[in-house]
Every structure is written in C-alpha cells, then in structure tokens.
Design an enzyme around this catalytic site. Structure first.
Site, PDB file in Angstrom:
ATOM      1  N   LYS A 144       9.703   5.112  10.184  1.00 35.92           N
ATOM      2  CA  LYS A 144       8.536   4.566   9.476  1.00 35.92           C
ATOM      3  C   LYS A 144       7.389   4.531  10.471  1.00 35.92           C
ATOM      4  O   LYS A 144       7.606   4.433  11.678  1.00 35.92           O
ATOM      5  CB  LYS A 144       8.817   3.136   8.995  1.00 35.92           C
ATOM      6  CG  LYS A 144       7.930   2.697   7.850  1.00 35.92           C
ATOM      7  CD  LYS A 144       8.501   3.112   6.521  1.00 35.92           C
ATOM      8  CE  LYS A 144       7.577   2.801   5.382  1.00 35.92           C
ATOM      9  NZ  LYS A 144       8.234   3.039   4.083  1.00 35.92           N
ATOM     10  N   ASP A 181       3.068   5.543   1.941  1.00 36.06           N
ATOM     11  CA  ASP A 181       3.527   4.173   1.676  1.00 36.06           C
ATOM     12  C   ASP A 181       2.242   3.419   1.307  1.00 36.06           C
ATOM     13  O   ASP A 181       1.260   4.050   0.881  1.00 36.06           O
ATOM     14  CB  ASP A 181       4.232   3.576   2.909  1.00 36.06           C
ATOM     15  CG  ASP A 181       4.996   2.284   2.585  1.00 36.06           C
ATOM     16  OD1 ASP A 181       6.085   2.365   2.009  1.00 36.06           O
ATOM     17  OD2 ASP A 181       4.483   1.178   2.886  1.00 36.06           O
TER      18      ASP A 181
HETATM   19  P1  NDP Z   1      -0.022   1.415  -2.906  1.00 29.83           P
HETATM   20  O1  NDP Z   1      -0.907   1.324  -1.732  1.00 29.83           O
HETATM   21  O2  NDP Z   1      -0.170   2.569  -3.857  1.00 29.83           O
HETATM   22  O3  NDP Z   1      -0.130   0.089  -3.783  1.00 29.83           O
HETATM   23  C1  NDP Z   1       0.163  -1.163  -3.252  1.00 29.83           C
HETATM   24  C2  NDP Z   1      -0.116  -2.194  -4.333  1.00 29.83           C
HETATM   25  O4  NDP Z   1       0.442  -3.436  -3.920  1.00 29.83           O
HETATM   26  C3  NDP Z   1      -1.594  -2.419  -4.570  1.00 29.83           C
HETATM   27  O5  NDP Z   1      -1.822  -2.744  -5.913  1.00 29.83           O
HETATM   28  C4  NDP Z   1      -1.888  -3.594  -3.632  1.00 29.83           C
HETATM   29  O6  NDP Z   1      -2.991  -4.375  -4.029  1.00 29.83           O
HETATM   30  C5  NDP Z   1      -0.609  -4.399  -3.809  1.00 29.83           C
HETATM   31  N1  NDP Z   1      -0.423  -5.245  -2.643  1.00 29.83           N
HETATM   32  C6  NDP Z   1      -0.248  -4.835  -1.368  1.00 29.83           C
HETATM   33  N2  NDP Z   1      -0.158  -5.886  -0.554  1.00 29.83           N
HETATM   34  C7  NDP Z   1      -0.318  -6.985  -1.343  1.00 29.83           C
HETATM   35  C8  NDP Z   1      -0.336  -8.373  -1.089  1.00 29.83           C
HETATM   36  N3  NDP Z   1      -0.160  -8.857   0.148  1.00 29.83           N
HETATM   37  N4  NDP Z   1      -0.478  -9.219  -2.164  1.00 29.83           N
HETATM   38  C9  NDP Z   1      -0.640  -8.732  -3.410  1.00 29.83           C
HETATM   39  N5  NDP Z   1      -0.656  -7.418  -3.694  1.00 29.83           N
HETATM   40  C10 NDP Z   1      -0.494  -6.571  -2.679  1.00 29.83           C
HETATM   41  O7  NDP Z   1       1.472   1.363  -2.323  1.00 29.83           O
HETATM   42  P2  NDP Z   1       2.844   1.785  -3.015  1.00 29.83           P
HETATM   43  O8  NDP Z   1       2.792   1.545  -4.482  1.00 29.83           O
HETATM   44  O9  NDP Z   1       3.185   3.130  -2.504  1.00 29.83           O
HETATM   45  O10 NDP Z   1       3.858   0.771  -2.331  1.00 29.83           O
HETATM   46  C11 NDP Z   1       4.204  -0.477  -2.908  1.00 29.83           C
HETATM   47  C12 NDP Z   1       5.527  -0.942  -2.332  1.00 29.83           C
HETATM   48  O11 NDP Z   1       6.538   0.023  -2.628  1.00 29.83           O
HETATM   49  C13 NDP Z   1       5.553  -1.117  -0.816  1.00 29.83           C
HETATM   50  O12 NDP Z   1       6.432  -2.187  -0.508  1.00 29.83           O
HETATM   51  C14 NDP Z   1       6.177   0.192  -0.329  1.00 29.83           C
HETATM   52  O13 NDP Z   1       6.796   0.037   0.931  1.00 29.83           O
HETATM   53  C15 NDP Z   1       7.204   0.416  -1.433  1.00 29.83           C
HETATM   54  N6  NDP Z   1       7.686   1.774  -1.592  1.00 29.83           N
HETATM   55  C16 NDP Z   1       6.822   2.824  -1.791  1.00 29.83           C
HETATM   56  C17 NDP Z   1       7.322   4.099  -1.984  1.00 29.83           C
HETATM   57  C18 NDP Z   1       6.431   5.244  -2.289  1.00 29.83           C
HETATM   58  O14 NDP Z   1       6.959   6.331  -2.560  1.00 29.83           O
HETATM   59  N7  NDP Z   1       5.119   5.098  -2.309  1.00 29.83           N
HETATM   60  C19 NDP Z   1       8.761   4.365  -1.935  1.00 29.83           C
HETATM   61  C20 NDP Z   1       9.584   3.188  -1.813  1.00 29.83           C
HETATM   62  C21 NDP Z   1       9.039   1.959  -1.628  1.00 29.83           C
HETATM   63  P3  NDP Z   1      -4.383  -4.294  -3.202  1.00 29.83           P
HETATM   64  O15 NDP Z   1      -4.942  -2.948  -3.532  1.00 29.83           O
HETATM   65  O16 NDP Z   1      -5.194  -5.430  -3.734  1.00 29.83           O
HETATM   66  O17 NDP Z   1      -4.027  -4.455  -1.759  1.00 29.83           O
HETATM   67  O1  2IT Z   2       9.690   3.247   1.515  1.00 31.43           O
HETATM   68  C1  2IT Z   2       9.856   4.440   1.189  1.00 31.43           C
HETATM   69  O2  2IT Z   2      10.968   4.874   0.887  1.00 31.43           O
HETATM   70  C2  2IT Z   2       8.684   5.329   1.181  1.00 31.43           C
HETATM   71  N1  2IT Z   2       7.571   4.840   1.424  1.00 31.43           N
HETATM   72  C3  2IT Z   2       8.842   6.773   0.907  1.00 31.43           C
HETATM   73  C4  2IT Z   2       9.268   7.508   2.137  1.00 31.43           C
HETATM   74  C5  2IT Z   2       9.293   9.014   2.021  1.00 31.43           C
HETATM   75  O3  2IT Z   2       9.586   9.618   3.058  1.00 31.43           O
HETATM   76  O4  2IT Z   2       9.042   9.577   0.954  1.00 31.43           O
END
Ligand code: NDP
Ligand code: 2IT
Length: 443
Positions: free
Chosen positions: A126, A166
C-alpha cells in the site's frame, strides 16, 4: 506456544505510536494464534507471525511540486511493501491529509490477507501521500502525480509492485501516474491498475469493489435461503466503492436509503433510484444540495448514516467510521448484516457488538476484495496483451467472490453454526501466505 498478549505487546513495542497498525494486527492474530497453537505449532518456530508484521520494505520520500501560484509545496510519499510470498506487491495508493505510516501499514497488512483470499498470485502493499487533492486544480493534481512518480518509479514494476487507486486516487490520478512512469522508463507495461480501458485498463475495474461487495452480501443471504429483494440498505461514503455498491444493491431490488461524505449524510426515505445516483455523482461533494431537487430526502450535516433503520449496513468510506455506539444502534434497529466496503471501518468494539449479537459481519478483507481481484485480472490481461469483455470480467469477479465466500465458510463456521466471517477470512488468507513463506526459506 504463542501467547496472544505477549505477541501484541511485542508488536506494540516494535511499532510505537501506530494505533491503526496495531488494531489491524490484533484483529488478525486473535484468530491466528489459537489456530497456530492447535494445528501448526511449527509456524511459531519459523517466526511466521513475527515476519508477517515486519514489512519487507518501506520507502518514504519527498514530493515537491509547484502549485498554480508557483509556490513550492512539499508533501511526503510512501510505499509499504508488506509481503511478496505469493506474488508481486499489490495494493492501492491513498492521497489524503490523514495519511501516515500507521495507516498505510494497517492497509498493507490487510491487503496481504485480502489478496491471498482472491486466489490470484498477488502479494500485499500500500502507499500514498499526505497530499490533499480537495480543492486542487487538474494541473496541480498532474504536477503532484508526476513528482510522486518521479521517485516511486524506481521501487515498482509490473512484476515487482503494482499500485492502484484508493481514497483520493481514481482514474484521473492513475492516468497521470502511468504517463510519468511510461515516460521515465520508456516502457508501456502493466505497472499500475485502474487504467483507462483505452490504454490497458480492464472493464469493470471501477465498479469491481462495490459490485463484489454486493455479490458477497448476496451469498450471505442465499446461504439463509433469502434474497436482497426489498431489503433496506444503508451505505456510508459517496466515492467509488459506495457509488457502485449502491448501483448493484438497486439492481438486486434492495432499497438504498443513505450515502454520506465528510460533510454529512443524505437520508432518502423513498430510497435512491438510478437517476438519483447519477445526480449525486454530478453534485460531487455538495451532498447538502440533494434535497432541493428530491424532497423525499433530508441532509444531516456532520452526521454518519448509522442512526437510520436498515437491514444491511455497508460502511464504504474509511477506517474506524463505525464505533461501538453506532453498532449498538444498528443492532437495536434490527440490522442483520454488516459488510465492509471500506478497509477496517468498524472499530474492534463494534465488531464485538456484531459478533455478540450473532449477526452476519463480513470484514473488508473478504467483502471488498473484488476491487483488487479485478486489478489482478487487469495484470493478467496486460501480460498476455489482451482485453476481456465486461461480461467475462464480471463473471470472473462473481466466481472469485463466491470462492472467497466459501473459504470464509470453511474456516469460519463455529460449533453452534454461527459463521464468523472474520475468522474465516483471517485463516483462509493466512494459510496460503504462511505455507508459501515456509517453502521459500528464511527471508
Ligand atoms: P473515494 O476517494 O472514491 O471516496 C471516499 C469517500 O469516503 C468519499 O465520499 C469521502 O468523503 C468519504 N470519506 C473519506 N474519509 C471520510 C471521513 N473521515 N469521514 C466521512 N467520510 C469520509 O475512495 P474509495 O471509494 O475508493 O474508498 C473508500 C474505502 O474503500 C476506503 O476505505 C478504501 O480503502 C476502500 N477500498 C477501496 C477500493 C477501491 O477499489 N477503490 C478497494 C477496496 C477497499 P469526502 O469526499 O468528503 O472526503
Ligand atoms: O484496498 C484495496 O483493496 C484497494 N484499494 C484496491 C487495490 C488494488 O490494487 O486494486
């Protein structure tokens, strides 16, 4: 014999001031240590756990860049290369002012088990930066990404370490990062995933985490001869994962009543439609404006979604966003399933509430593995120089999520029939990594 308390004390001493890392390690070793003591005492002699909690490599570097006013800005970049026993390091990059080493080490540690569960040959890593993308212009994002990659490129490679997105890193950022890597190395390879479909990306990668989460939830309900039709779903976040989780939940006939971000929560008593979701995407971060167009909804500034009555809760925002009190509220409102789209969104105390109430609790390392799984499929497509259709990738995603579900059942079913998905995911992911480390000698 391994002793849980001694081991956690050891990790704490080795990693002072890293609460998130300690939390993630504790959640895993609570399941692993009793298992190792009973079935694999040789892992203690081989120091498998001591090696698992020590990243193979951590790099930290300066990222200097020029903002639109020509002021020099300085951020810190990182890559945590946690474990390469089963494949090249693989995991996302997070750009957020909250990023620090503890958070990236917890994410990299979780990634090792998650990636093993996908059954694909990918190790865990990461990275990211404390750079805040909010309010930055496109050009600033580009200059930051180029500066970040100008150092990162020497540590990564299609067969060494393959970053992806992420929080704060999506298609736009992957584009700028990829362009700079290609320019420096003079080499067009699958060094990043989440690329655009016209230049080496995989279909379904943007959707994969949210879709995979819903495939996992569907398996939970099917296992009880139920469907998602008519179930009320509360989702946190309004980013990549939350959005596609909401889309897929709708397509399964569920009613999605919330989405949120750091400004607050939208609650729509009638549930979101596809059209409403498109409008939310258009609003960007201004969720507060949603009720002006759709009066069935209300906006709750500064509040989380867990107060609203639901059958299924899907935390899809960030770590530790669902605490003991939220968990208690969900249970007393009749929630029967919590599945994590985010990484470690539930605190240790919240997980205890779910387990004590015997509801279905699906941890992120199993339930959100669809994203990295399709990243793994993107790597395969890149290495054979092909691009698969959406339907083929989606089929493979469904198959992978179904297999992860089966692994959780196999290792997580308790004597009373309760399925402890956390234990199932921890053991299922661990065994593959531990056996590979054993085979490869003392490294
Ligand atoms: P994005 O940046 O696309 O979206 C994040 C969202 O979460 C936004 O709406 C953001 O709001 C909100 N958020 C972040 N921090 C906070 C906070 N402290 N309080 C309230 N809302 C918050 O990220 P992702 O959707 O990609 O990721 C979301 C989660 O999923 C993370 O935990 C990530 O590690 C996990 N994840 C992502 C993967 C991926 O493929 N993208 C795969 C597996 C897990 P704001 O804009 O207001 O900050
Ligand atoms: O938390 C996760 O699994 C991710 N943000 C996706 C990682 C990836 O390599 O696609």
């Amino acid at each position: 014999m391994l002793n849980l308390k001694n081991f956690i004390d050891y990790v704490e001493k080795q990693n002072p001031n890293e609460p998130e890392f300690l939390q993630a390690v504790t959640e895993v070793v609570e399941d692993l240590i009793p298992y190792i003591n009973e079935y694999h005492p040789e892992y203690a002699d081989l120091k498998i756990l001591e090696r698992l909690v020590e990243p193979e490599r951590v790099v930290s570097f300066r990222v200097a860049w020029l903002d639109d006013q020509n002021n020099i800005q300085v951020n810190r970049g990182y890559r945590v290369q946690m474990n390469s026993a089963i494949g090249p390091y693989k995991g996302g990059l997070r750009f957020s002012p909250t990023v620090n080493l503890s958070i990236l080490k917890f994410l990299a540690f979780e990634q090792v088990f998650k990636n093993a569960l996908t059954s694909l040959p990918i190790g865990g890593g990461k990275g990211g930066s404390n750079f805040d993308p909010k309010g930055k212009s496109d050009n600033e994002i580009m200059r930051f990404c180029q500066s970040f990659m100008t150092e990162l490129y020497r540590h990564i490679g299609a067969e060494t370490d393959v970053p992806a997105g992420d929080i704060g890193v999506g298609g736009r950022e992957i584009g700028y990062l990829f362009g700079q890597y290609k320019r420096i190395q003079n080499n067009f390879t699958g060094v990043l995933t989440g690329k655009g479909v016209q230049w080496g990306g995989s279909y379904i990668r943007p959707e994969a985490t949210g879709y995979g989460l819903l495939y996992f939830v569907q398996s939970i309900f099917e296992n009880n001869d139920e469907t998602l039709d008519g179930k009320v779903v509360s989702i946190s976040g309004a980013g990549n994962v939350a959005f596609y989780a909401a889309e897929k939940a709708l397509s399964f006939g569920a009613k999605v009543i919330t989405l949120s971000n750091s400004t607050g929560t939208i609650y729509d008593k009638d549930g979101f439609t596809h059209e409403k979701l498109v409008y939310i995407a258009k609003l960007g971060r201004n969720l507060a404006e949603f009720p002006e167009r759709y009066p069935s909804a209300t906006f709750h500034a500064g509040q989380k979604p867990w107060q609203f009555v639901c059958d299924i809760a899907l935390p899809c925002a960030t770590q530790n966003e669902l605490d003991q009190q939220d968990a208690t509220t969900l249970i007393s409102n009749g929630c029967i399933c919590v599945a994590e789209g985010a990484n470690m969104p539930s605190t240790a105390e919240a997980i205890k509430v779910f387990h004590d109430a015997k509801i279905a609790y699906a941890p992120g390392k199993a339930a959100n593995a669809g994203g990295v799984a399709v990243s793994g499929l993107e790597m395969s497509q890149n290495s054979i120089g092909q691009q698969w259709s959406s339907s083929k990738v989606d089929e493979r995603l469904k198959h992978i999520m179904a297999n992860i579900y089966k692994t959780c059942l196999r290792y997580g079913k308790e004597k009373d029939g309760y399925i402890n998905y956390l234990k199932g995911a921890n053991l299922g992911g661990f065994i593959k990594v531990a056996e590979s480390m054993k085979a490869q000698g003392v490294l």
